[in-house]
Scaffold this active site. Structure first.
Site, short mmCIF file in Angstrom:
data_model
loop_
_atom_site.label_atom_id
_atom_site.label_comp_id
_atom_site.label_asym_id
_atom_site.label_seq_id
_atom_site.Cartn_x
_atom_site.Cartn_y
_atom_site.Cartn_z
N SER A 47 0.83 -1.20 0.00
CA SER A 47 0.00 0.00 0.00
C SER A 47 0.86 1.25 0.00
CB SER A 47 -0.91 0.00 1.24
OG SER A 47 -1.63 -1.20 1.36
N THR A 48 1.87 1.28 0.87
CA THR A 48 2.77 2.43 0.97
C THR A 48 3.52 2.65 -0.34
OG1 THR A 48 3.03 2.05 3.34
CG2 THR A 48 4.71 3.40 2.27
N TYR A 137 -1.60 -10.73 4.09
CA TYR A 137 -1.73 -9.30 4.42
C TYR A 137 -3.20 -9.00 4.69
CZ TYR A 137 -1.14 -4.19 3.66
OH TYR A 137 -1.11 -2.81 3.78
N LYS A 165 0.70 -10.22 8.18
CA LYS A 165 0.77 -8.78 8.44
C LYS A 165 -0.62 -8.34 8.86
CE LYS A 165 1.83 -4.26 6.56
NZ LYS A 165 1.60 -3.38 5.41
N THR A 167 -2.78 -5.56 9.89
CA THR A 167 -2.98 -4.12 9.94
C THR A 167 -4.39 -3.86 10.44
OG1 THR A 167 -1.41 -3.88 8.12
CG2 THR A 167 -2.77 -1.97 8.65
N GLY A 189 0.81 -3.94 11.93
CA GLY A 189 0.74 -3.12 10.72
C GLY A 189 0.48 -1.65 10.93
N ASP A 191 1.52 1.69 12.59
CA ASP A 191 2.71 2.23 13.25
C ASP A 191 2.38 2.86 14.60
OD1 ASP A 191 3.46 1.58 10.70
OD2 ASP A 191 4.45 3.48 10.26
N GLU A 192 1.21 3.48 14.71
CA GLU A 192 0.86 4.22 15.92
C GLU A 192 0.59 3.32 17.13
OE1 GLU A 192 -2.90 4.11 13.27
OE2 GLU A 192 -0.73 4.17 13.03
N SER A 208 5.01 2.20 7.25
CA SER A 208 5.42 3.24 6.32
C SER A 208 6.34 4.27 6.97
CB SER A 208 4.19 3.93 5.73
OG SER A 208 3.37 4.44 6.77
#
Length: 297
Positions: A47-48, A137, A165, A167, A189, A191-192, A208
């Protein structure tokens, strides 16, 4: 191989020039930048990486360039997912040919495929990958595919699947997956919530924002290994301050602008229909780039 897949993997951006064509030299610099900041591996063409606004030939070209720069230095995972099984198989064969360590594929989307059709899709890609492990994913917010826990459990036990993965913000589900599959390589997945994902059972992450501050995420991993939860929380907070800004700017274009100010990318543009960053955010992004360069030095 499972151990080699663990760690902090940057979801690689794909640089474009002012004519919207692939910028191969910037791509090479970005790969080298990620290696230099201590990333364990690269997740290429996801995606990134704006994979779904690229042609199949362009996606293969990206795989080839990344392999030339990084093969044998860090772990390389090729995201080969498309809606088409045949196209995904073609990309999986290319990943094998270029020497990638694993392949990955998002669940096929847009059409309301049955779960058995999803399983058949993965089986076909695994077959074309010719022995490379598969990273399933799961990204329901973007794919629109809402897998149940039972369906996830089925997918990750397909022959050839080594990793997931995940997310999703559902940390309870993350822990449930880990509990059911202790040997599965499990990536956080979002980051936060990286630190929280590790505490819920993830082995590492694919993200990302690792492209611009991968050392912070490595610091979170190290802090938790040492039992220093407070330090991990502090580092996550610093990451999230950056993510706050990137959400305002648009994550991919914001990241590319920061990397442009870091002299990694020649042009900070995403491919249309993504628009450029609003100029009002440029001073903040430039200041962020300077801060990160000083921190990394």
């Amino acid at each position: 191989m499972a151990k080699a897949l663990q760690g902090v993997m940057a979801a690689l951006l794909t640089p474009f020039d002012h004519q919207q064509q692939l910028d191969s030299e910037s791509l090479r610099r970005l790969v080298r930048f990620n290696i230099g900041q201590g990333i364990d591996g690269l997740y290429v063409g996801g995606s990134t990486g704006e994979a779904f606004v690229q042609s199949l030939a362009e996606r293969e070209q990206v795989l080839e360039i990344v392999a030339e720069e990084a093969k044998g230095k860090i772990t390389l995972i090729a995201h080969v997912g498309t809606v088409s099984t045949a196209e995904s198989q073609q990309l999986a064969s290319a990943a094998k040919r270029y020497g990638f360590d694993a392949v990955s594929a998002v669940t096929p989307f847009y059409y309301p495929f049955s779960f058995e059709e999803h399983c058949d899709h993965y089986r076909a890609i695994i077959d074309s990958a010719d022995g490379l492990p598969m990273v399933v994913y799961n990204i329901p917010a973007l794919s629109g595919v809402k897998l149940t826990l039972d369906q996830i459990n089925t997918l990750v036990t397909l022959p050839g699947v080594s990793a997931l993965k995940q997310t999703s913000g559902d940390l309870f589900q993350m822990e449930q997956i880990r509990r059911a599959h202790p040997d599965l390589v499990l990536y956080n997945g979002y980051d936060e919530i990286f630190a929280s994902g590790l505490l819920a059972g993830a082995d590492g992450g694919i993200g990302s924002t690792y492209n611009i501050m991968g050392w912070r995420y490595q610091g979170i991993v190290q802090a938790l290994r040492e039992g220093d939860v407070a330090k991990a929380q502090r580092l996550q907070t610093e990451c999230n301050k950056v993510i706050d800004l990137l959400i305002k700017t648009g994550v991919f274009r914001g990241l590319k602008t920061v990397l442009h100010y870091m002299d990694v990318l020649s042009v900070p543009l995403c491919r249309k229909p993504f628009a450029p960053v609003d100029e009002k955010y440029l001073p903040a992004l430039k200041a962020l780039a300077q801060q990160l360069m000083e921190e990394k030095a």
